[in-house]
Write an enzyme that holds these catalytic residues in place. Structure first.
Site, PDB file in Angstrom:
ATOM      1  N   LYS A   1     -11.747  -8.588 -12.115  1.00  0.00           N
ATOM      2  CA  LYS A   1     -12.614  -9.551 -11.890  1.00  0.00           C
ATOM      3  C   LYS A   1     -13.891  -9.137 -11.243  1.00  0.00           C
ATOM      4  O   LYS A   1     -15.062  -9.756 -11.030  1.00  0.00           O
ATOM      5  CB  LYS A   1     -11.866 -10.703 -10.867  1.00  0.00           C
ATOM      6  CG  LYS A   1     -10.648 -11.407 -11.532  1.00  0.00           C
ATOM      7  CD  LYS A   1      -9.853 -12.304 -10.740  1.00  0.00           C
ATOM      8  CE  LYS A   1      -8.983 -11.571  -9.600  1.00  0.00           C
ATOM      9  NZ  LYS A   1      -8.047 -10.762  -9.958  1.00  0.00           N
TER      10      LYS A   1
ATOM     11  N   GLN B  13      -6.334 -11.971  -6.788  1.00  0.00           N
ATOM     12  CA  GLN B  13      -4.887 -11.865  -7.399  1.00  0.00           C
ATOM     13  C   GLN B  13      -5.122 -12.472  -8.783  1.00  0.00           C
ATOM     14  O   GLN B  13      -6.235 -12.748  -9.347  1.00  0.00           O
ATOM     15  CB  GLN B  13      -3.889 -12.540  -6.662  1.00  0.00           C
ATOM     16  CG  GLN B  13      -3.652 -11.560  -5.162  1.00  0.00           C
ATOM     17  CD  GLN B  13      -4.637 -12.045  -4.083  1.00  0.00           C
ATOM     18  OE1 GLN B  13      -4.779 -12.964  -3.759  1.00  0.00           O
ATOM     19  NE2 GLN B  13      -5.036 -10.894  -3.466  1.00  0.00           N
TER      20      GLN B  13
ATOM     21  N   GLY C  16      -8.442  -6.050  -4.329  1.00  0.00           N
ATOM     22  CA  GLY C  16      -9.546  -4.730  -4.440  1.00  0.00           C
ATOM     23  C   GLY C  16     -10.469  -4.824  -5.581  1.00  0.00           C
ATOM     24  O   GLY C  16      -9.963  -4.852  -6.692  1.00  0.00           O
ATOM     25  N   HIS C  17     -11.709  -5.567  -5.297  1.00  0.00           N
ATOM     26  CA  HIS C  17     -12.559  -5.575  -6.428  1.00  0.00           C
ATOM     27  C   HIS C  17     -13.449  -4.149  -6.573  1.00  0.00           C
ATOM     28  O   HIS C  17     -14.202  -3.902  -5.797  1.00  0.00           O
ATOM     29  CB  HIS C  17     -13.348  -6.788  -6.377  1.00  0.00           C
ATOM     30  CG  HIS C  17     -12.279  -8.031  -6.329  1.00  0.00           C
ATOM     31  ND1 HIS C  17     -12.766  -9.186  -6.069  1.00  0.00           N
ATOM     32  CD2 HIS C  17     -11.190  -8.080  -6.858  1.00  0.00           C
ATOM     33  CE1 HIS C  17     -11.935 -10.172  -6.197  1.00  0.00           C
ATOM     34  NE2 HIS C  17     -10.758  -9.434  -6.992  1.00  0.00           N
TER      35      HIS C  17
ATOM     36  N   ASP D 141      -5.586  -7.783 -10.630  1.00  0.00           N
ATOM     37  CA  ASP D 141      -6.299  -6.500 -11.250  1.00  0.00           C
ATOM     38  C   ASP D 141      -6.771  -6.694 -12.707  1.00  0.00           C
ATOM     39  O   ASP D 141      -6.709  -5.693 -13.491  1.00  0.00           O
ATOM     40  CB  ASP D 141      -5.193  -5.312 -11.075  1.00  0.00           C
ATOM     41  CG  ASP D 141      -4.757  -5.214  -9.850  1.00  0.00           C
ATOM     42  OD1 ASP D 141      -5.459  -5.308  -8.781  1.00  0.00           O
ATOM     43  OD2 ASP D 141      -3.476  -4.804  -9.606  1.00  0.00           O
TER      44      ASP D 141
HETATM   45  P1  IMP Z   1       0.733  -9.580  -0.485  1.00  0.00           P
HETATM   46  O1  IMP Z   1      -0.242 -10.191  -1.197  1.00  0.00           O
HETATM   47  O2  IMP Z   1       0.141  -7.968   0.053  1.00  0.00           O
HETATM   48  O3  IMP Z   1       1.780 -10.001   0.150  1.00  0.00           O
HETATM   49  O4  IMP Z   1       1.449  -8.724  -1.702  1.00  0.00           O
HETATM   50  C1  IMP Z   1       2.244  -9.502  -2.680  1.00  0.00           C
HETATM   51  C2  IMP Z   1       2.529  -9.248  -3.935  1.00  0.00           C
HETATM   52  O5  IMP Z   1       1.347  -9.316  -4.789  1.00  0.00           O
HETATM   53  C3  IMP Z   1       2.797  -7.518  -4.346  1.00  0.00           C
HETATM   54  O6  IMP Z   1       3.404  -7.439  -5.536  1.00  0.00           O
HETATM   55  C4  IMP Z   1       1.258  -6.986  -4.561  1.00  0.00           C
HETATM   56  O7  IMP Z   1       1.286  -5.920  -4.947  1.00  0.00           O
HETATM   57  C5  IMP Z   1       0.701  -8.267  -5.051  1.00  0.00           C
HETATM   58  N1  IMP Z   1      -0.861  -8.295  -4.978  1.00  0.00           N
HETATM   59  C6  IMP Z   1      -1.435  -8.716  -4.005  1.00  0.00           C
HETATM   60  N2  IMP Z   1      -2.920  -8.785  -3.968  1.00  0.00           N
HETATM   61  C7  IMP Z   1      -3.066  -8.266  -5.357  1.00  0.00           C
HETATM   62  C8  IMP Z   1      -4.230  -8.036  -6.109  1.00  0.00           C
HETATM   63  O8  IMP Z   1      -5.100  -8.278  -5.575  1.00  0.00           O
HETATM   64  N3  IMP Z   1      -3.781  -7.279  -7.282  1.00  0.00           N
HETATM   65  C9  IMP Z   1      -2.845  -7.230  -7.838  1.00  0.00           C
HETATM   66  N4  IMP Z   1      -1.661  -7.250  -7.030  1.00  0.00           N
HETATM   67  C10 IMP Z   1      -1.809  -7.980  -5.924  1.00  0.00           C
END
Ligand code: IMP
Length: 433
Positions: free
Chosen positions: A16, A224, A40-41, A13
């Site tokens: 990007k 991420q 989510g971009h 977040d």
């Molecule tokens: P998962 O990727 O859905 O398995 O989530 C694992 C962890 O990564 C959680 O804390 C999510 O909130 C975090 N996470 C996954 N994708 C993103 C992202 O694009 N932005 C921020 N946090 C993320």
């Protein structure tokens, strides 16, 4: 001609989406290289706001090739929805611009059920995942039980593979007290999506290698952030993939020697969604002020993000993991609401200095940040979102940026002072030497 990799240096977040959208103007090809619909971009221009989960943010730029690389885990439902939404908005109207790796692993409905079942069973120890099925899909990939996009092209093989997988999945779902998957329904749904996805599938690694040979500008889009990396992040409170720059090379199958520059994106403060340690987190009203001023609610799940001061310890680590040579600092305007700012410059554990980032999240959760004060620019008579040249920024803002750049030993190349394309100060174009 340069190949530029853009990565997040915090917990995701970082903004990007906007950075990729801006830099896509100078690229011929934009390639998303990891993650899945957990990302989510958000991109805004004029009155239009686009949120993409899978399709590279460069899709809004006419004429660019947009590619989804092999390490991305692909949710066919979301992807098809995204294509439709983009086209309805007048973007991505030339479907041949989108190419999807035939090696991508598919996120199927049972991955999302297993994600939910696992999170429920963890109780208070939950990760706080996005529930988008990312972890279970990547588990299947590592166990050699995954279904890949190329499998959509061969019906009988697909039927066999799905039937075998669903036997074990249903046993697991039963164990968690969840309803079982109906294999007939799953097969019919998957075949329906296969029909609509087939035309986008390609050996994208080969295409990217060729474009590089032709001297095209390639922009690699990460998802991420470094602190969510499966190996180097705050395990187990991480995502299930490698989020650092090197993963652009492993995903597409290109040599690390072919990458010219790594652009590290960081927010002017820190946020995190989901569980896990966050040393500079603000638990008082200042955290709430940041959340409201920065609109810090997840683009994917809508969850409120945890907010805190900038953390230079985590950032130094992230810069090292990625070899970042150019910084993009986003959401600088959000800090305008404070008289005084603070910056995390070191960690202490039980009163002693702590070098580096500990491997155990339980230890990181006990860390006390050493905070340095920095002057705010609340009294600046104008709005920094109207500034277009670095030299015109208030003195205190310039000092804040110098502090970051000095501590990380990396120059600031791009400063975002608002959500739209125009609200940007480009100090240096990363595609120009
Ligand atoms: P998962 O990727 O859905 O398995 O989530 C694992 C962890 O990564 C959680 O804390 C999510 O909130 C975090 N996470 C996954 N994708 C993103 C992202 O694009 N932005 C921020 N946090 C993320």
């Amino acid at each position: 001609m340069p190949s530029v990799v853009v990565v997040g240096l915090q917990w995701g977040d970082e903004g990007k989406g906007k950075v990729i959208d801006l830099l896509a103007e100078f690229a011929d090809v934009v390639v998303r290289f990891q993650g899945g619909a957990n990302a989510g971009h958000t991109v805004r221009f004029g009155d239009t706001k686009i949120i993409t989960n899978l399709i590279p943010s460069g899709a809004s730029r006419p004429g660019k090739k947009v590619i989804i690389g092999p390490s991305v885990v692909l949710d066919p439902d979301r992807l098809l929805g995204e294509i439709q939404a983009l086209q309805a908005g007048g973007f991505l109207v030339e479907p041949e611009r989108l190419l999807i790796s035939d090696r991508c692993h598919l996120v199927l409905p049972y991955h999302k059920l297993l994600d939910e079942a696992r999170e429920k069973s963890r109780g208070r120890a939950k990760i706080g995942t996005t529930l988008r099925g990312i972890g279970p899909c990547l588990e299947d990939k590592a166990s050699r039980l995954g279904i890949r996009a190329a499998d959509l092209l061969q019906t009988t093989e697909l039927e066999d593979k799905l039937a075998m997988r669903v036997r074990e999945v249903n046993a697991l779902l039963r164990m968690y007290g969840f309803a079982e998957v109906d294999i007939k329904q799953l097969l019919a749904d998957t075949m329906d999506k296969a029909e609509r996805l087939k035309s986008y599938l390609a050996d994208v690694g080969e295409i990217v290698r060729l474009e590089m040979e032709r001297g095209k500008n390639i922009l690699f889009e990460g998802a991420q952030g470094a602190m969510l990396d499966i190996d180097h992040g705050t395990y187990p409170f991480v995502t299930s993939s490698s989020t650092i720059a090197a993963s652009a090379c492993t995903s597409l199958g290109i040599s690390p020697q072919k990458i010219d520059l790594v652009v590290g994106v960081l927010k002017a403060y820190t946020t995190r969604v989901g569980e896990g340690p966050f040393p500079t987190e603000l638990h008082d009203e200042r955290g709430e002020i940041l959340r409201q001023a920065g609109g810090e609610f997840g683009a994917t799940t809508g969850r409120p993000r945890r907010c805190g001061w900038l953390d230079l310890v985590a950032l130094k680590y992230a810069v090292a993991l990625n070899g970042a040579g150019y910084l993009c600092i986003t959401k600088l305007d959000v800090l305008s609401c404070f008289d005084e700012l603070q910056i995390g410059v070191a960690y202490q554990l039980d009163g002693n200095p702590l070098p580096g980032i500990p491997a155990r999240s339980a230890v990181l959760a006990r860390v006390e940040p050493v905070l340095e004060k920095a002057e705010g620019w609340k009294n600046y008579p104008g709005r920094i979102c109207d500034i277009r040249e670095q030299q015109d920024l208030p003195r205190e803002t310039k000092k804040y940026l110098d502090k970051i750049s000095g501590a990380l030993s990396v120059p600031v190349g791009l400063i975002s002072v608002g959500p739209t394309r125009a609200e940007t100060i480009m100090v240096k174009n990363p595609f120009r030497r």
